[in-house]
Write an enzyme that holds these catalytic residues in place. Structure first.
Site, short mmCIF file in Angstrom:
data_model
loop_
_atom_site.label_atom_id
_atom_site.label_comp_id
_atom_site.label_asym_id
_atom_site.label_seq_id
_atom_site.Cartn_x
_atom_site.Cartn_y
_atom_site.Cartn_z
N SER A 27 -7.13 9.18 40.55
CA SER A 27 -7.91 10.08 41.59
C SER A 27 -7.97 9.71 42.79
CB SER A 27 -9.67 9.54 41.11
OG SER A 27 -9.65 10.32 39.78
N GLY A 99 -5.74 18.89 36.67
CA GLY A 99 -6.81 19.44 36.94
C GLY A 99 -7.21 19.11 38.25
N ARG A 127 -7.66 25.82 31.41
CA ARG A 127 -8.74 25.32 31.98
C ARG A 127 -9.69 25.98 33.13
NH1 ARG A 127 -7.24 19.11 33.07
NH2 ARG A 127 -9.55 18.79 33.18
N SER A 171 -19.53 17.02 38.28
CA SER A 171 -17.92 17.19 38.41
C SER A 171 -17.44 16.75 39.74
CB SER A 171 -17.58 18.60 37.87
OG SER A 171 -16.14 18.77 38.37
N ASP A 323 -13.66 9.98 31.34
CA ASP A 323 -12.59 9.81 30.89
C ASP A 323 -12.23 8.82 29.73
OD1 ASP A 323 -11.68 12.05 32.68
OD2 ASP A 323 -10.97 10.61 34.10
N ARG A 354 -11.24 17.29 23.87
CA ARG A 354 -11.09 15.89 23.44
C ARG A 354 -11.94 15.45 22.30
NH1 ARG A 354 -9.96 13.08 29.45
NH2 ARG A 354 -7.84 13.79 29.34
N ARG A 395 -4.67 10.97 27.43
CA ARG A 395 -5.65 9.90 27.08
C ARG A 395 -5.82 9.81 25.56
NH1 ARG A 395 -6.61 8.00 31.96
NH2 ARG A 395 -6.98 9.62 33.54
#
Ligand code: S3P
Length: 446
Positions: A27, A99, A127, A171, A323, A354, A395
């Site tokens: 990030s 993303g 997405r 977000s 995450d 996920r 992940r």
């Protein structure tokens, strides 16, 4: 697609040991590139993550005329072009699997004088993108999505107005898109959210000299500033460290020390979840957080094997550990008793669904677990071995690799090449601490 055929075969081991550092924060690496590109002057970034996601952001900026040089090791020099110095790219910008890259870049591009198009890989192209297009349009931007998804088509030349945006989702990507567009807007731009999301953009804009204030969960960008080049040290990625934290907890023996890892409190909800589940972890923060909360806190973790217990996870920890949920699911499967995850519908909109990916994999490995629309119920038990699908999600792939430590038989994880989007070198580092990871390359060779 060559990516589809790569897989990992991971076998049980007894002991996890070592003293390690993990690669730079994804990030923060994205944000460092973007802020440095828009700054006046030359920025040195150390600890940069050379993963595919950040390299896609780098390529996009280069194609808009930014001179970026990667040196050996993990350092990068960015020659800033100033807020108004980007040039029209010659084609669509391909953000790959990222993303973050796409949503942050949408905010930045919404304010440019030229037209642009953002696209991605098969996962990114399904997405949701209206979440950034909606506030950007409120600011006056012209942004088209394709049935709510990429490709995004942005028409340049819009003059943006600051807004006070109440985001319906916690977000950081939405907040950051609005803030980056806000750099170019007339008047103040502010964002509030229903939960706490990571605050790396606010910290980095502050570091680059932009005036912003934060109060009662609202971040406000004051208009008319400029970004000035500075040194950026990217800490180790907590979300990459999390895989090895989990590894050391579920091993029967050993001790793991992770140094130089980012411990920003908006990222470390996983540590709070683990402590509630009974984990034995020492945390020492080495850099103090200053009053403006500008610096990124960095520190060291010491992890020892622990018997965890299941629990109902507090919903307010979801955005702070967003995450790490693939790992939370694995740890719940190995804990005593039942774990309930709720308030986590966002997990369905990540690089894969996920919740679906993890529960299917756990069921294949013999665990009593079921999906709920916004989470899951998982009863701890014994993991068998078997074949699971990562659905191309880095992940999910790494979480099942970690699970193998405590499984009865090897776990074969399919479609794992995207591990390189966030953690290049994962398999080697996993082996260094005692994991048994075998990479099967395209064509079936290890
Ligand atoms: C990120 C924000 C999070 C996270 C993603 C990285 C960022 O997404 O899941 O991996 O760098 O801003 P959301 O902000 O959409 O939850």
């Amino acid at each position: 697609m060559p990516h589809m055929t790569e897989s990992l075969v991971c076998s049980p081991v007894d002991s996890i040991n070592g003293r390690i550092k993990v690669p730079g924060d994804k990030s923060i690496s994205h944000r460092a590139l973007m802020c440095a590109a828009l700054a006046e002057g030359s920025t040195e970034i150390s600890g940069f993550l050379s993963g595919e996601d950040c390299l896609a952001t780098m390529a996009a900026l280069k194609s808009m005329g930014v001179n970026i040089r990667q040196h050996s090791g993990d350092s990068v020099t960015v020659e800033g072009v100033g807020l108004h110095g980007l040039k029209a790219p010659s084609g669509a910008l391909d953000m790959g699997n990222s993303g973050t890259g796409m949503r942050l870049m949408a905010g930045l591009l919404a304010a440019q004088s030229f037209d642009s198009e953002l696209t991605g890989d098969a996962s990114l192209n399904i997405r949701p993108m209206e979440r950034v297009a909606v506030p950007l349009r409120l600011m006056g931007a012209r942004v088209l999505t394709t049935d709510g998804c990429p490709p995004l088509v942005i028409t340049g030349g819009a003059s943006l107005q600051g807004i006070h945006y109440q985001s319906p989702t916690a977000s950081a990507q939405v907040k950051s898109a609005v803030l980056l567009a806000g750099l170019y807007a007339q008047g103040e731009t502010s964002v509030t959210e229903p939960g706490i999301s990571r605050d790396h953009t606010e910290r980095m804009l502050g570091q680059f000299g932009w005036k912003l204030s934060r109060q009662d969960g609202r971040v406000t960008l004051h208009p008319g500033g400029q970004l000035s080049a500075r040194m950026v040290n990217v800490p180790g990625d907590f979300s990459s460290a999390a895989f090895f934290i989990a590894a050391a907890l579920i091993a029967r023996k050993g001790e793991l020390i992770i140094e130089g890892v980012g411990l920003n409190p908006t990222r470390t909800g996983f540590l709070r979840i683990l402590q509630l589940m009974g984990a034995d972890i020492d945390v020492s923060v080495r850099t103090a957080v200053d009053e403006q909360r500008v610096a990124e806190p960095v520190g060291q973790l010491r992890i020892r094997p622990s018997q965890l217990h299941g629990m109902s996870l507090p919903a307010e920890l979801v955005s702070l550990a967003i995450d790490e949920f693939p790992l939370v699911f694995i740890l719940a499967a190995l804990a005593e008793g039942e774990t309930i995850v709720s308030g986590a519908e966002e997990l369905r909109h990540k690089e894969s669904d996920r919740i679906g990916a993890m529960i299917r994999g756990l069921q294949t490995l013999g665990i009593d677990a079921d999906e709920r629309p916004d989470g899951a119920r998982i009863t701890g038990g014994q993991l068998t071995g078997g074949m699971v699908d990562s659905f191309g999600d880095h992940r999910v792939a790494m979480a099942f690799a970690v699970a193998s430590i405590a499984a009865k038989e090897p776990i074969h994880i399919q479609d794992t090449a995207n591990v390189a989007t966030s953690f290049p070198g994962f398999s080697q580092q996993a082996k260094n601490i005692g994991m048994a990871v075998e990479q099967i390359a395209a064509g079936g060779q290890s």
